[in-house]
Design a protein around this motif. Structure first.
Motif: not given
Length: 145
Positions: A16, A60-62, A79, A81, A83, A102-104, A134
């Motif tokens: 992350s 990006m983040h998990n 999750t 997420s 851009t 945006r991707v989630v 997405q």
């Protein structure tokens, strides 16, 4: 059990934070990571894979949602997420320019910890169709004979 949970938190935070060095310190030099995009063997390939993701999704983040530990293995749902603003390299070499989308989506990973106290293997699972959709990719089915 506390050791493997701390290692999971460390690798998740490194991903992350886009900290490739810290991420690789959580993995054995000969670690094997399997993703829907392919099999990655060793620090060089694993680092390259994550650099591609960090470029395609700079924010990006998990976020871990669940985890289960059994002996030397941990399975976690998270999750993903981010851009899509950078170039995304698809299996086969196709490059998809940033779309700004945006991707989630939910994903899962299982890691196994080796005797050296770091992960020796990992397997990532996620819905590839949802991921590509997405990001704005148009998938075409091609019949092979």
């Amino acid at each position: 059990m506390a050791e493997i949970n701390a290692l999971l938190d460390a690798i998740t935070d490194a991903i992350s934070s886009h900290d490739e060095e810290r991420l690789l310190r959580c993995l054995a030099p000969g670690a094997v990571v399997v993703t829907p995009a392919g099999v990655l063997e060793g620090h060089e390939q694993i680092g390259w894979y994550f650099r591609q993701l960090f470029t395609a999704f700079p924010d990006m983040h998990n976020e871990i949602t669940t985890r289960a530990v059994l002996d030397d293995s941990v399975v976690t749902e998270f999750t993903f997420s981010g851009t899509h603003t950078g170039v995304l390299l698809l299996p086969g070499g196709t490059e998809v320019m940033g779309t700004g989308r945006r991707v989630v989506f939910p994903a899962a990973v299982s890691y196994t910890m080796g005797d050296d106290g770091v992960f020796s293997s990992g397997r990532f699972y996620y819905d590839q169709v949802a991921f590509y959709r997405q990001t704005g990719c148009h998938l075409r089915l091609r019949r092979t004979v």
